[in-house]
Scaffold this motif. Structure first.
Motif, short mmCIF file in Angstrom:
data_model
loop_
_atom_site.label_atom_id
_atom_site.label_comp_id
_atom_site.label_asym_id
_atom_site.label_seq_id
_atom_site.Cartn_x
_atom_site.Cartn_y
_atom_site.Cartn_z
N LEU A 1 0.83 -1.20 0.00
CA LEU A 1 0.00 0.00 0.00
C LEU A 1 0.86 1.25 0.00
CD1 LEU A 1 -2.66 -1.12 2.65
CD2 LEU A 1 -2.80 -1.32 0.15
N GLU A 2 0.51 2.20 -0.87
CA GLU A 2 1.27 3.45 -0.98
C GLU A 2 0.41 4.62 -0.49
OE1 GLU A 2 3.20 6.37 -4.38
OE2 GLU A 2 2.60 4.34 -4.93
N LEU A 3 0.88 5.30 0.54
CA LEU A 3 0.15 6.44 1.10
C LEU A 3 0.27 7.65 0.18
CD1 LEU A 3 -1.41 7.61 3.60
CD2 LEU A 3 0.84 8.30 4.47
N GLU A 4 -0.87 8.20 -0.24
CA GLU A 4 -0.84 9.45 -1.00
C GLU A 4 -0.90 10.63 -0.03
OE1 GLU A 4 -2.72 11.10 -5.06
OE2 GLU A 4 -4.23 10.60 -3.54
N TYR A 5 -1.86 10.59 0.89
CA TYR A 5 -1.87 11.62 1.93
C TYR A 5 -2.60 11.11 3.17
CZ TYR A 5 -6.72 12.96 0.64
OH TYR A 5 -8.07 12.97 0.39
N PHE A 6 -2.22 11.66 4.31
CA PHE A 6 -2.94 11.52 5.57
C PHE A 6 -3.00 12.90 6.18
CE2 PHE A 6 -2.94 11.29 10.20
CZ PHE A 6 -4.05 10.49 10.43
N ILE A 7 -4.21 13.37 6.49
CA ILE A 7 -4.40 14.73 6.99
C ILE A 7 -5.39 14.70 8.15
CG2 ILE A 7 -5.35 17.01 6.44
CD1 ILE A 7 -4.38 16.59 3.57
#
Length: 283
Positions: A238-244
């Motif tokens: 799994l590749e994280l694009e964003y966490f906000i």
């Protein structure tokens, strides 16, 4: 179950129902229906006499033509699912692109007071203009009393509420909680495209969100962000694009927590070439 593909037809039907003082609910979808959609429909049926379910893959909200082409189109099975919920109180409106846009499928431009510039807006150019355009057109065609949207697309929900407020559209927009698979994965039409190993890995997204919620109780927003990024850096699929972590009202990323504000954590992750989003309330 009633089915219409032309706006002139459904407008006449809606006018006749309203003349009988019946209440109308709307559940806008892009089809490829799953149990999450059915929960929205059931909620709408609880609160309205008739429910219109629109099924339309909207070209103006895709910034990736390949994603548009691959989006599942399953109208026949969608109809069967809806009939399992109600055979006489659901109206399906499945228009063509021409019926909605004529010969020129382009978006209107909207100002959502900056909500459109956060999160998804930073990664999907023009997406929310497309969303605003199609939802506004469905509101104009169906003229429902109530409209139902899932909280999985929480930013979209807030943007639609903002549009209704700014344009003074007399419709009550209702957000419904995220419906999840037994392993925690947020239900999405895209889940059907996941390869087996990615389907198995994807529940890690919600598992990480729930852990982040726990950390948010004792740690700063920046510390939680760093922790989440480390978890995904160690994950080989799994590749994280964003966490906000953002303020619920403004959707702006939080810098310092306040007991007077409500926050949600938002995440976008690539599982191979499938983009998955999710979110969770933090306080």
């Amino acid at each position: 179950m009633e089915f219409y593909s032309e706006k002139q037809q459904i407008k006449l039907v809606i006018d006749a129902l309203k003349a009988k003082q019946l209440t109308i609910g709307l559940v806008p979808t892009m089809g490829a229906l799953h149990d999450g959609h059915l929960q929205l429909v059931k909620k709408a049926l609880d609160n309205n006499d008739k429910v219109v379910v629109s099924i339309f893959v909207n070209p103006t909200q895709f910034d990736n033509n390949d994603d548009l082409e691959k989006y599942p189109r399953t109208l026949e099975s969608d109809m069967v699912l809806l009939e399992s919920v109600s055979q006489d109180r659901i109206i399906v409106y499945a228009p063509t692109v021409k019926d909605i846009y004529g010969s020129n499928p382009i978006s209107e431009s909207f100002d959502f007071d900056g909500l459109e510039l956060e999160m998804e807006g930073k990664f999907r150019d023009g997406h929310f203009d497309g969303v605003g355009t199609i939802v506004k057109r469905f509101f104009e065609i169906v003229k429902p009393h109530n409209a139902y949207f899932g909280e999985k697309d929480f930013q979209q929900l807030q943007i639609i509420k903002k549009m209704v407020e700014k344009l003074r559209i007399p419709i009550h927009v209702i957000g419904c909680e995220i419906h999840r698979e037994t392993n925690g994965l947020a239900m999405s039409s895209r889940n059907t495209r996941l390869k087996p190993e990615y389907k198995k890995a994807a529940p890690f997204i919600y598992k990480t969100l729930t852990a982040a919620k726990e950390h948010f109780g004792t740690k700063s927003a920046n510390k939680v962000l760093e922790w989440v990024e480390k978890q995904f850096a160690k994950h080989h699929l799994l590749e994280l694009e964003y966490f906000i972590i953002a303020d619920v009202k403004t959707l702006k990323q939080v810098k310092r927590k306040s007991n007077k504000k409500s926050y949600r954590a938002f995440i976008a992750v690539y599982a191979d070439d499938i983009r998955l989003i999710d979110n969770i309330a933090l306080n």
